[in-house]
Design an enzyme around this catalytic site. Structure first.
Site, short mmCIF file in Angstrom:
data_model
loop_
_atom_site.label_atom_id
_atom_site.label_comp_id
_atom_site.label_asym_id
_atom_site.label_seq_id
_atom_site.Cartn_x
_atom_site.Cartn_y
_atom_site.Cartn_z
N GLY A 237 -6.58 -9.16 -11.00
CA GLY A 237 -6.87 -8.77 -9.58
C GLY A 237 -5.98 -7.87 -8.11
CG HIS A 238 -7.12 -7.52 -4.18
ND1 HIS A 238 -7.78 -6.85 -2.78
CD2 HIS A 238 -6.66 -9.06 -4.31
CE1 HIS A 238 -8.14 -8.23 -2.71
NE2 HIS A 238 -7.81 -9.16 -3.01
CG ASN A 239 -2.67 -6.36 -2.69
OD1 ASN A 239 -2.91 -5.15 -2.90
ND2 ASN A 239 -4.07 -7.07 -2.33
#
Length: 340
Positions: A237-239
């Site tokens: 997922g993002h980050n």
């Protein structure tokens, strides 16, 4: 392709015991080997299968004795055998420096020496491809991407804008790098998308399996550390900040903004909730659900994931629950308490 045992030994820098001039036609595993093949023996537990095999020769560790057939002794028979198979059956790569006429390369893109670009591949504005990299058919590289030297993108890999790949990165078919992260806010009863304005950084010697996804960060990078190996059908997922030399097996999902240390192993179908930290050298067993931070050097399993020593005791106790329920029922009946 016919080669001698001695030639094979030279390819893998092994020691020949027996007839080095014996010709070998193909390389197959112990279960499939035929007369004229070379096989490999991955340790003493397979010695009996080697003695019963019709194979002409074998790649083996020093612990395997000679039995009248040639041996190539190496420290790691599996990797040496893989190198032999690669030599015997390997297909020629795309010709170095060949750009297929159907490929679309933006005039501002910069390609290093020996870059190969396959049919219908697309390289976007201001992107840079390092020397010796290979972009197979249907690969799409967005605007402003940077790909290091010696990297390989297999068919239909997609890099969204601004992705950064290091040297010797391998990405398998249909993987998507840099798609928007899954971020929404609820406003006035509607899900409103949070703009995903970051990018993805993949460091040197990373391999990412087929149909896996790595989402771009919200404002900064999602990062995959040096030497990490990601299996097929994995989502990051993002980050997220995935550490160096991690192993993420099939169908692992790591939710946004989670961080892993070095040499973390996640077995198949592990799920990690968002904004968590997993310490160095931690091993997470298959199908585990990680709902809280995990310290370094832990082995955890289950849902929610807990130390394996604890969960193994729990599972042993669970096996006895039917017997305990029966005993409790008898005690209650004896005391006239009924079965409420």
């Amino acid at each position: 392709m016919s080669v001698t045992v001695r030639q094979l030994a030279e390819w893998v820098r092994g020691e020949v015991l027996g007839d080095g001039d014996l010709a070998v036609e193909d390389a197959r595993t112990l279960t499939d080997a035929r007369a004229g093949d070379i096989t490999f023996v991955d340790g003493e537990k397979h010695a009996a299968a080697w003695h019963a095999s019709p194979a002409a020769a074998a790649v083996a560790p020093p612990s395997i004795p000679v039995n009248g057939r040639p041996l190539i002794r190496v420290a790691d028979p599996l990797l040496a055998f893989a190198e032999i198979v690669r030599h015997l059956r390997g297909r020629a790569p795309l010709p170095a420096g060949e750009i297929h006429p159907t490929a679309l390369v933006h005039p501002t893109a910069r390609l290093g020496e020996g870059v190969s670009v396959g049919p219908f591949a697309v390289i976007g504005e201001d992107s840079e491809i390092g020397a010796g990299s290979v972009l197979s058919s249907g690969v799409v590289v967005g605007r402003g991407c940077r790909i290091g030297a010696g990297s390989v993108l297999h068919p239909r890999v997609v890099l969204y804008d601004d992705c950064v790949l290091g040297d010797r990165v391998v990405i398998h078919a249909n993987a998507v790098i840099g798609a928007d992260g899954f971020g929404y806010r609820t406003q006035a009863g509607r899900h409103v998308k949070v703009p995903q304005l970051g990018w993805v950084e993949i460091e040197n010697d990373v391999e990412i399996g087929a149909s896996s996804t790595v989402d771009r960060g919200t404002f900064g990078p999602t990062r995959i550390g040096t030497g990490t190996k990601i299996d097929n059908l994995v989502m990051v997922g993002h980050n997220c900040q995935i550490g160096r030399h991690n192993i993420l097996a099939a169908q692992v999902g790591v939710a946004g903004s989670s961080v892993t240390g070095e040499y973390v192993v996640m077995a198949g179908q592990v799920g990690v909730a968002d904004h968590l930290r997993v310490g160095d050298r931690t091993i997470i067993a298959a199908k585990s659900g990680v709902l809280s931070d995990v310290a370094a050097d832990m082995r955890v399993l289950g849902y929610p994931a807990r130390p394996d020593s604890h969960m193994k005791r729990v599972w042993v106790l669970l096996d006895h629950l039917p017997d305990w329920r029966r005993d409790l029922k008898r005690v209650k009946e004896h005391l006239g308490l009924g079965d409420e």
